[in-house]
Every structure is written in C-alpha cells, then in structure tokens.
Design a protein around this motif. Structure first.
Motif, PDB file in Angstrom:
ATOM      1  N   ALA A  32      27.406  -7.914  84.040  1.00  0.00           N
ATOM      2  CA  ALA A  32      26.406  -6.845  83.875  1.00  0.00           C
ATOM      3  C   ALA A  32      26.975  -5.737  82.988  1.00  0.00           C
ATOM      4  O   ALA A  32      26.317  -5.257  82.060  1.00  0.00           O
ATOM      5  CB  ALA A  32      25.992  -6.304  85.238  1.00  0.00           C
ATOM      6  N   ALA A  33      28.210  -5.342  83.258  1.00  0.00           N
ATOM      7  CA  ALA A  33      28.834  -4.238  82.514  1.00  0.00           C
ATOM      8  C   ALA A  33      29.016  -4.598  81.031  1.00  0.00           C
ATOM      9  O   ALA A  33      29.011  -3.710  80.173  1.00  0.00           O
ATOM     10  CB  ALA A  33      30.175  -3.868  83.145  1.00  0.00           C
ATOM     11  N   SER A  34      29.145  -5.887  80.745  1.00  0.00           N
ATOM     12  CA  SER A  34      29.359  -6.278  79.345  1.00  0.00           C
ATOM     13  C   SER A  34      28.130  -6.008  78.477  1.00  0.00           C
ATOM     14  O   SER A  34      28.226  -5.961  77.252  1.00  0.00           O
ATOM     15  CB  SER A  34      29.766  -7.758  79.255  1.00  0.00           C
ATOM     16  OG  SER A  34      28.651  -8.598  79.492  1.00  0.00           O
ATOM     17  N   VAL A  35      26.981  -5.833  79.116  1.00  0.00           N
ATOM     18  CA  VAL A  35      25.763  -5.509  78.345  1.00  0.00           C
ATOM     19  C   VAL A  35      25.938  -4.180  77.609  1.00  0.00           C
ATOM     20  O   VAL A  35      25.486  -4.020  76.467  1.00  0.00           O
ATOM     21  CB  VAL A  35      24.524  -5.434  79.275  1.00  0.00           C
ATOM     22  CG1 VAL A  35      23.289  -4.996  78.502  1.00  0.00           C
ATOM     23  CG2 VAL A  35      24.261  -6.778  79.932  1.00  0.00           C
ATOM     24  N   VAL A  36      26.613  -3.233  78.258  1.00  0.00           N
ATOM     25  CA  VAL A  36      26.754  -1.901  77.652  1.00  0.00           C
ATOM     26  C   VAL A  36      27.513  -2.001  76.331  1.00  0.00           C
ATOM     27  O   VAL A  36      27.043  -1.510  75.294  1.00  0.00           O
ATOM     28  CB  VAL A  36      27.483  -0.935  78.626  1.00  0.00           C
ATOM     29  CG1 VAL A  36      27.652   0.436  77.988  1.00  0.00           C
ATOM     30  CG2 VAL A  36      26.713  -0.829  79.939  1.00  0.00           C
ATOM     31  N   VAL A  74      21.558   2.132  80.311  1.00  0.00           N
ATOM     32  CA  VAL A  74      21.906   0.841  80.944  1.00  0.00           C
ATOM     33  C   VAL A  74      23.180   1.009  81.769  1.00  0.00           C
ATOM     34  O   VAL A  74      23.277   0.527  82.902  1.00  0.00           O
ATOM     35  CB  VAL A  74      22.062  -0.273  79.879  1.00  0.00           C
ATOM     36  CG1 VAL A  74      22.711  -1.509  80.481  1.00  0.00           C
ATOM     37  CG2 VAL A  74      20.703  -0.632  79.285  1.00  0.00           C
ATOM     38  N   GLU A  75      24.139   1.742  81.229  1.00  0.00           N
ATOM     39  CA  GLU A  75      25.397   1.980  81.956  1.00  0.00           C
ATOM     40  C   GLU A  75      25.116   2.655  83.309  1.00  0.00           C
ATOM     41  O   GLU A  75      25.661   2.270  84.347  1.00  0.00           O
ATOM     42  CB  GLU A  75      26.301   2.868  81.101  1.00  0.00           C
ATOM     43  CG  GLU A  75      27.687   3.058  81.673  1.00  0.00           C
ATOM     44  CD  GLU A  75      28.587   3.791  80.681  1.00  0.00           C
ATOM     45  OE1 GLU A  75      28.107   4.722  80.007  1.00  0.00           O
ATOM     46  OE2 GLU A  75      29.763   3.405  80.587  1.00  0.00           O
ATOM     47  N   TYR A  76      24.220   3.638  83.282  1.00  0.00           N
ATOM     48  CA  TYR A  76      23.844   4.334  84.515  1.00  0.00           C
ATOM     49  C   TYR A  76      23.095   3.403  85.463  1.00  0.00           C
ATOM     50  O   TYR A  76      23.303   3.422  86.679  1.00  0.00           O
ATOM     51  CB  TYR A  76      22.979   5.555  84.147  1.00  0.00           C
ATOM     52  CG  TYR A  76      22.223   6.140  85.303  1.00  0.00           C
ATOM     53  CD1 TYR A  76      22.859   6.937  86.255  1.00  0.00           C
ATOM     54  CD2 TYR A  76      20.857   5.887  85.466  1.00  0.00           C
ATOM     55  CE1 TYR A  76      22.163   7.454  87.335  1.00  0.00           C
ATOM     56  CE2 TYR A  76      20.153   6.405  86.536  1.00  0.00           C
ATOM     57  CZ  TYR A  76      20.804   7.186  87.474  1.00  0.00           C
ATOM     58  OH  TYR A  76      20.123   7.692  88.540  1.00  0.00           O
ATOM     59  N   ASN A  77      22.221   2.558  84.888  1.00  0.00           N
ATOM     60  CA  ASN A  77      21.342   1.713  85.705  1.00  0.00           C
ATOM     61  C   ASN A  77      22.025   0.510  86.352  1.00  0.00           C
ATOM     62  O   ASN A  77      21.480  -0.061  87.305  1.00  0.00           O
ATOM     63  CB  ASN A  77      20.209   1.147  84.834  1.00  0.00           C
ATOM     64  CG  ASN A  77      19.024   2.092  84.729  1.00  0.00           C
ATOM     65  OD1 ASN A  77      18.956   3.086  85.451  1.00  0.00           O
ATOM     66  ND2 ASN A  77      18.113   1.795  83.835  1.00  0.00           N
ATOM     67  N   LEU A  78      23.196   0.106  85.812  1.00  0.00           N
ATOM     68  CA  LEU A  78      23.794  -1.184  86.193  1.00  0.00           C
ATOM     69  C   LEU A  78      23.770  -1.482  87.686  1.00  0.00           C
ATOM     70  O   LEU A  78      23.412  -2.582  88.110  1.00  0.00           O
ATOM     71  CB  LEU A  78      25.254  -1.250  85.718  1.00  0.00           C
ATOM     72  CG  LEU A  78      25.484  -1.509  84.230  1.00  0.00           C
ATOM     73  CD1 LEU A  78      26.966  -1.488  83.925  1.00  0.00           C
ATOM     74  CD2 LEU A  78      24.859  -2.829  83.800  1.00  0.00           C
ATOM     75  N   ILE A  79      24.172  -0.491  88.494  1.00  0.00           N
ATOM     76  CA  ILE A  79      24.289  -0.771  89.935  1.00  0.00           C
ATOM     77  C   ILE A  79      22.923  -0.978  90.588  1.00  0.00           C
ATOM     78  O   ILE A  79      22.848  -1.471  91.706  1.00  0.00           O
ATOM     79  CB  ILE A  79      25.072   0.328  90.703  1.00  0.00           C
ATOM     80  CG1 ILE A  79      24.364   1.681  90.562  1.00  0.00           C
ATOM     81  CG2 ILE A  79      26.527   0.386  90.243  1.00  0.00           C
ATOM     82  CD1 ILE A  79      24.883   2.701  91.573  1.00  0.00           C
TER      83      ILE A  79
END
Ligand SMILES: [Fe+2]
Length: 392
Positions: free
Chosen positions: A322-326, A291-296
C-alpha cells in the motif's frame, strides 16, 4: 463482510473511436435536434479544433451557433450568458466540446433552457426538476470524465467559492469519444488532466461508496492511465496511448459517477476557488500526499492499486505494498512534469487554515473518503504538501 447497497443510473450513450465525431449530425438528429448550440473555449477555436464539429454539421445542413467564451474554472455567469444566447438563437440541442469547463457549461446551459432561472439556483444536489435540452459531450482532454457524470462545477463569482450542480438531468444524452481530437493537447494539459482522471479512479476505488461495479471501472482505469499517461506525455501523436487515455478517463468518470471522489478533490476545491489553480493541476499535486494520509483507511485496496500500477514487489506485506503507491505516484508525477509541492503553485502557506476549513465543507467527497479527516489533519496534509514548511 459488507453487502453492497447502491443504485446506478448511467443513461449516457457512448460512441467511441477514431473519427467518431463525424457521426455528430446523425446523433443530433437522433435526439430530435435541428439547431445546435456549440460550447467551446477560445483556445479550441484558435487551434482549429472546433471545425471538427462545425464541418460535419455544415455538411449535413444543420444550423449551429458557436459560444466560445468558456474559461478555465468557469464562473456561473458564463452559463447564464450562454443560456440567454442559446434561447435567443432558438437552439434545441447543446454540444459541449473541450475539457471539463466547456462540458460543465454546456450541461448547465441545457438545463437552464428548460428549467429557467439562474445557474446559481441549481447549486447543490437535486435542485434541477426538469430534463434539459438534449446534450452531447465531446471531450478533447482525457480528463474529467464529465461526459458521463451528473455534475457541473462552477466558481460562484459572488463568494469566490467553488460549487457544483448535481442532478440526474445533467447526465449527457450522448458522449462522443474520438481519440484523434486529443492528439493536439499539449504535454502539460495531457499530464494534469491525466492525473485528474487517475485521481477519479483511485478515489472511487477506495471510496466508502465503492462496490464491485465501480471497482471494475476504477481498476481498469488505473491500469490504462498509469501505463499510458507517460507515453501520451512523451509523444502526443501516439494515437494508441491517446485512445487508452480517453478510455481510462471515461472509465474513471463512470467509477466516480457511482462511487464518488474523496479528500483529494475536497482539498483541491479551495485551490481552484481561492487561487484559480486548474482542477487537474491541484488534484495532481495533492494526490500523493492525500494517499499517504489515507493509507491506513484501506491498506488492502491501496495494495491492489500498487499491484495494478506495478509497484508492489514479491514478499511485500499488504501495508508495504500500500505504501509503495505513494512513491509510485510521486514518480509518475515527476515523469510528467507535475510540480512536487504547493510552493511551486505560489499558494501562500498562511492560507492553509482557511483552505482546510473550506475543504471540509465539500461534504460528499469528505464523507466518501476512506479516512475521516479532522480539521487538524487536513491542515497537516496541506503542510506536508509544502516543501517550505518541511513537508516531504
Ligand atoms: Fe476531478
């Protein structure tokens, strides 16, 4: 603006509710079945859970055969062996009871009995020509969603690789979802299968194939699973949490059946094929890193996930939300005892390049992913998931 383009086949009839499994004989007869081939793993027999299926069949005077050889990450030979036994026994209806493995083996047996040949012949997409025997799925985990998908995944023992059969004839005729059957699931299995279900929902939601109908399933699944997984993990007897998890898993399965899964699943494949790591566990450990990789690739949709999971705060930008999901996924994993890194699964880091190459061959999930990964990027995501390599 993008205009959705999709087709949906969701032929599986659903029966949901505490005690729903008691209706099995009626379902069997409704499908024209008179002799049932029941596919389970030995653990289910040991736990006495299989009686929840065999007792109603017995009471209704329906003969059955129990095939209890299913192992986690099943090999193709299990399907071939089962098909032989079912044919010999004159079965005309197949029941798959258990986790994804038992259901996948049952789905394959059903199509082997009508199509002939070996399980290996049907790996890939659209190779199955004829409908299978009537098949009924009864999940005891929450879970794979296999009760509503057209996929059956196996290890090919010859090549030590994982591969799926995909085709409309694999859709189960009926899924019986009885939350009471999931109560005895141990906490660790509750956790790994639950995060697998969450992975289905998140990956389907951000998939390039997503559309309003799949989003509807995915969002409801994300909400149900993120709220109820810690409750079901903390107290397996919490029947309401179990029911919500089973519903979440079902909805995650429906989302993935039409929008597909993504890079988490592709990267989990070699962990199963090369090292026998159970599917749910492999997905669970990889999910936050991917997810961290996919965020953008789709910050707007990940921001919605953050909101649904309760991580977004007022005043956050879309990117921040979005980043808070990680972090949210790491803390959910930690709450339910999922290992933080691949080191804890005894995966040798030296195998990363080979794992990355294999992951990129899992073409459909890679194509569905919101960010198009290169080999170097997949290697980097694996490296991040190893603390020993200085990741996270
Ligand atoms: Fe999965």
């Amino acid at each position: 603006m993008s205009i959705p383009s999709f087709s949906i086949i969701q032929p599986t009839a659903l029966r949901f509710g505490v005690g729903a499994v008691q209706g099995l004989p009626e379902v069997v007869r409704g499908l024209g079945g008179s002799k049932v081939f029941v596919v389970v793993d030995p653990g289910l027999v040991k736990a006495g859970l299989v009686e929840q299926v065999t007792a109603p069949l017995k009471a209704a005077g329906l003969p059955f055969i129990v095939y209890d050889q299913v192992t986690p990450e099943p090999g193709l030979t299990l399907a071939d062996k089962g098909a032989k036994l079912a044919k010999k026994g004159g079965a005309d209806c197949v029941v798959g009871m258990g986790g994804g493995s038992a259901m996948d083996v049952a789905k394959a047996i059903s199509i082997l009995l009508t199509n002939g040949g070996k399980a290996e012949d049907y790996l890939g997409l659209g190779k199955i020509k004829k409908p299978g025997l009537p098949k009924i799925m009864i999940p005891t985990t929450a879970g794979t969603g296999a009760e509503v998908t057209f996929t059956a995944v196996f290890i090919n023992e010859k090549t030590n690789s994982k591969g799926g059969m995909n085709g409309d004839p694999l859709y189960p005729d009926v899924a019986i979802l009885d939350p009471a059957l999931t109560v005895s699931m141990p906490p660790q299995i509750t956790a790994t299968t639950g995060i697998d279900a969450l992975t289905h929902a998140i990956e389907a939601f951000v998939s390039t194939q997503a559309h309003p109908l799949s989003d509807m399933y995915a969002l409801q699944a994300i909400e149900l699973i993120s709220e109820n997984l810690p409750l079901a993990y903390a107290n397996g007897n919490n029947l309401e949490a179990r029911a919500n998890m089973l519903m979440g898993s079902l909805l995650g399965g429906k989302a993935l059946a039409t929008a597909g899964v993504g890079l988490v699943h592709a990267m989990a494949y070699p962990l199963g094929g090369m090292f026998g790591i159970p599917h749910g566990l492999a997905n669970a450990v990889l999910l936050p890193y991917v997810v961290e990789y996919n965020l953008i690739g789709n910050p707007a949709k990940y921001a919605v996930v953050a909101e649904i999971m309760g991580h977004a705060e007022d005043g956050m930008s879309t990117r921040e939300a979005a980043a808070s999901v990680v972090d949210g996924l790491f803390s959910l994993n930690s709450d339910v005892g999922i290992p933080f890194s691949l080191d804890e699964l005894d995966i040798p880091p030296a195998k990363i390049p080979e794992m990355a190459r294999i992951a990129l061959t899992v073409t459909r999930p890679v194509e569905n992913n919101p960010r198009k990964p290169t080999l170097d990027e997949v290697i980097e995501v694996y490296e991040n998931a190893f603390q020993s390599l200085g990741g996270e």
